[in-house]
Design a protein around this motif. Structure first.
Motif, short mmCIF file in Angstrom:
data_model
loop_
_atom_site.label_atom_id
_atom_site.label_comp_id
_atom_site.label_asym_id
_atom_site.label_seq_id
_atom_site.Cartn_x
_atom_site.Cartn_y
_atom_site.Cartn_z
N MET A 1 0.85 -1.19 0.00
CA MET A 1 0.00 0.00 0.00
C MET A 1 0.89 1.25 0.00
O MET A 1 1.77 1.37 0.84
CB MET A 1 -0.90 -0.01 1.25
CG MET A 1 -1.93 1.11 1.29
SD MET A 1 -2.79 1.18 2.89
CE MET A 1 -3.33 -0.50 3.09
N ASP A 2 0.68 2.15 -0.97
CA ASP A 2 1.46 3.37 -1.02
C ASP A 2 0.53 4.57 -1.18
O ASP A 2 -0.69 4.42 -1.37
CB ASP A 2 2.48 3.33 -2.15
CG ASP A 2 1.84 3.03 -3.51
OD1 ASP A 2 0.70 3.47 -3.72
OD2 ASP A 2 2.47 2.37 -4.34
N LEU A 3 1.10 5.77 -1.07
CA LEU A 3 0.29 6.98 -1.14
C LEU A 3 -0.43 7.12 -2.47
O LEU A 3 -1.57 7.58 -2.53
CB LEU A 3 1.17 8.20 -0.89
CG LEU A 3 1.63 8.43 0.55
CD1 LEU A 3 2.52 9.66 0.64
CD2 LEU A 3 0.42 8.59 1.47
N LEU A 4 0.25 6.73 -3.54
CA LEU A 4 -0.35 6.88 -4.86
C LEU A 4 -1.62 6.03 -4.98
O LEU A 4 -2.65 6.50 -5.49
CB LEU A 4 0.64 6.48 -5.95
CG LEU A 4 0.20 6.78 -7.39
CD1 LEU A 4 -0.02 8.27 -7.59
CD2 LEU A 4 1.24 6.25 -8.38
N ARG A 38 -5.02 -4.40 -6.38
CA ARG A 38 -3.90 -4.66 -5.47
C ARG A 38 -4.18 -4.11 -4.07
O ARG A 38 -3.86 -4.74 -3.06
CB ARG A 38 -2.61 -4.04 -6.03
CG ARG A 38 -1.98 -4.82 -7.17
CD ARG A 38 -0.54 -4.38 -7.41
NE ARG A 38 -0.46 -2.96 -7.75
CZ ARG A 38 -0.51 -2.51 -9.00
NH1 ARG A 38 -0.63 -3.35 -10.03
NH2 ARG A 38 -0.44 -1.20 -9.25
N LEU A 39 -4.79 -2.94 -4.03
CA LEU A 39 -5.12 -2.34 -2.73
C LEU A 39 -6.12 -3.22 -1.98
O LEU A 39 -5.96 -3.47 -0.77
CB LEU A 39 -5.71 -0.94 -2.95
CG LEU A 39 -6.11 -0.16 -1.69
CD1 LEU A 39 -4.90 0.07 -0.78
CD2 LEU A 39 -6.74 1.18 -2.06
N ARG A 66 -13.04 7.15 4.87
CA ARG A 66 -13.00 8.15 5.95
C ARG A 66 -11.58 8.28 6.50
O ARG A 66 -11.10 9.38 6.76
CB ARG A 66 -13.99 7.77 7.06
CG ARG A 66 -15.44 7.99 6.70
CD ARG A 66 -16.34 7.90 7.91
NE ARG A 66 -16.38 6.56 8.48
CZ ARG A 66 -17.24 5.62 8.10
NH1 ARG A 66 -18.12 5.89 7.15
NH2 ARG A 66 -17.24 4.43 8.66
N ARG A 67 -10.91 7.15 6.69
CA ARG A 67 -9.54 7.16 7.21
C ARG A 67 -8.56 7.71 6.17
O ARG A 67 -7.65 8.48 6.50
CB ARG A 67 -9.13 5.74 7.59
CG ARG A 67 -9.98 5.10 8.66
CD ARG A 67 -9.68 5.67 10.03
NE ARG A 67 -10.39 4.95 11.07
CZ ARG A 67 -10.19 5.13 12.36
NH1 ARG A 67 -9.29 6.02 12.77
NH2 ARG A 67 -10.89 4.46 13.26
N VAL A 68 -8.77 7.34 4.91
CA VAL A 68 -7.88 7.83 3.85
C VAL A 68 -8.00 9.34 3.69
O VAL A 68 -7.00 10.05 3.57
CB VAL A 68 -8.20 7.11 2.52
CG1 VAL A 68 -7.50 7.79 1.35
CG2 VAL A 68 -7.79 5.64 2.59
N LEU A 75 -1.43 14.84 5.47
CA LEU A 75 -0.21 14.92 4.67
C LEU A 75 -0.19 16.18 3.80
O LEU A 75 0.86 16.82 3.64
CB LEU A 75 -0.08 13.67 3.79
CG LEU A 75 0.24 12.38 4.55
CD1 LEU A 75 0.15 11.19 3.61
CD2 LEU A 75 1.62 12.45 5.18
N ASP A 76 -1.34 16.54 3.24
CA ASP A 76 -1.42 17.76 2.44
C ASP A 76 -1.17 18.99 3.31
O ASP A 76 -0.50 19.94 2.88
CB ASP A 76 -2.79 17.87 1.77
CG ASP A 76 -2.96 16.86 0.64
OD1 ASP A 76 -1.94 16.39 0.12
OD2 ASP A 76 -4.11 16.56 0.29
N ASP A 77 -1.69 18.96 4.54
CA ASP A 77 -1.44 20.06 5.47
C ASP A 77 0.05 20.16 5.78
O ASP A 77 0.61 21.25 5.88
CB ASP A 77 -2.23 19.87 6.77
CG ASP A 77 -3.70 20.22 6.61
OD1 ASP A 77 -4.06 20.82 5.57
OD2 ASP A 77 -4.49 19.89 7.51
#
Length: 294
Positions: A1-4, A38-39, A66-68, A75-77
């Motif tokens: 699992m990655d950010l993308l 894959r996710l 909701r968690r994502v 992370l954006d902040d």
């Protein structure tokens, strides 16, 4: 699992449609489908219910989304906070609004004063604005409809009179003011449901015990005035616009409404507790100063 893969999942969840999400992300549809598969394999549960070519977010997907949303917003902040440390040279700010006419002048002056700040604007319905704000896609939303959702805060910028636009030569043209009784049976040029002009028209006609006869549905105020001028019907509009140089280019008559509650309240929304960069703070101050006195 990655950010993308998480960002891809977020977009797919928003559209509930692989090909539309792939178009927005500008990637091939098979590649996006494999990423989501894959996710789901990593998580051990399906995130979507599949019915032929259609997909719907299921209860596992809704809980995960909701968690994502929360994680990616944090992370954006963090990214904005780090960018902020470099000052206003490489900052950014984003705004969603029901119309961009309202913000044209303050945005123009802000860009002139802060050429290094990237400004992104989106025109959207209240529902889409709320979603973009909750997902951290925008810093602010400018709306005349109340945006509902946990963690949203706002400041009221302006409360202004709403006027009635009527075609030249119309029986109501040139009147100092009209009542709702004067509008009985009149065809109305208005917006799609969910946008403030339509909400206001529906409320005023209902309170007067009258039927709202919609002659034309539009998305942008300037288009509405063009349709009023063409004689399709009468239309409601904010006083600042109907009396502005933009509207003056179109022949029509603006008449006061002698009706309680014929007003627009413009509010600026943001997420409570979200990091607001120096660029975003200055942009908010510029909008507040410009629109509060508009």
């Amino acid at each position: 699992m990655d950010l993308l893969s998480l960002r891809y999942f977020q977009v797919v969840a928003r559209h509930e449609h692989i090909s539309r999400a792939a178009d927005e992300l500008r990637i091939a549809q098979p590649s996006l489908s494999r990423t989501i598969a894959r996710l789901e394999a990593d998580l051990g549960v399906p995130l979507f219910d599949r019915q032929g070519r259609r997909i719907r977010l299921n209860r596992f997907g809704a809980a995960f989304l909701r968690r994502v949303d929360r994680a990616l917003a944090e992370l954006d902040d963090a990214r904005r906070e780090l960018t902020d440390a470099a000052g206003l040279t490489h900052g950014s700010v984003s705004l969603a609004s029901e119309t961009l006419l309202t913000v044209t002048e303050p945005v123009k002056s802000f860009i002139a004063d802060h050429p290094g700040v990237a400004v992104r604007l989106f025109q959207a319905t209240p529902e889409v604005m709320t979603k973009r704000l909750n997902e951290g896609q925008v810093d602010f939303c400018l709306a005349s409809e109340e945006l509902e959702g946990p963690g949203l805060v706002h400041t009221e910028l302006v409360r202004e009179e709403v006027l009635l636009g009527v075609p030249l030569g119309h029986r109501l043209a040139g009147r100092e003011e009209v009542t709702m009784a004067d509008l009985a049976g009149e065809p109305v040029v208005t917006t799609r449901p969910g946008i403030w002009q339509r909400t206001l028209a529906e409320r005023l006609f209902a309170e007067a015990g009258l039927e709202l006869v919609v002659a034309c549905e539009i998305d942008e105020a300037s288009t509405g005035i063009e349709m009023v001028s063409a004689g399709l019907g009468v239309g409601f509009g904010p006083a600042w616009y109907l009396r502005s140089p933009l509207a003056a280019r179109t022949p029509f008559s603006a008449v006061r409404l002698a009706v309680p509650g014929a007003e627009r309240v413009l509010r600026l929304y943001w997420r409570e507790g979200a990091y607001v960069s120096e660029a975003a703070r200055r942009f908010r101050d510029r909008l507040t100063a410009a629109l509060t006195v508009a």
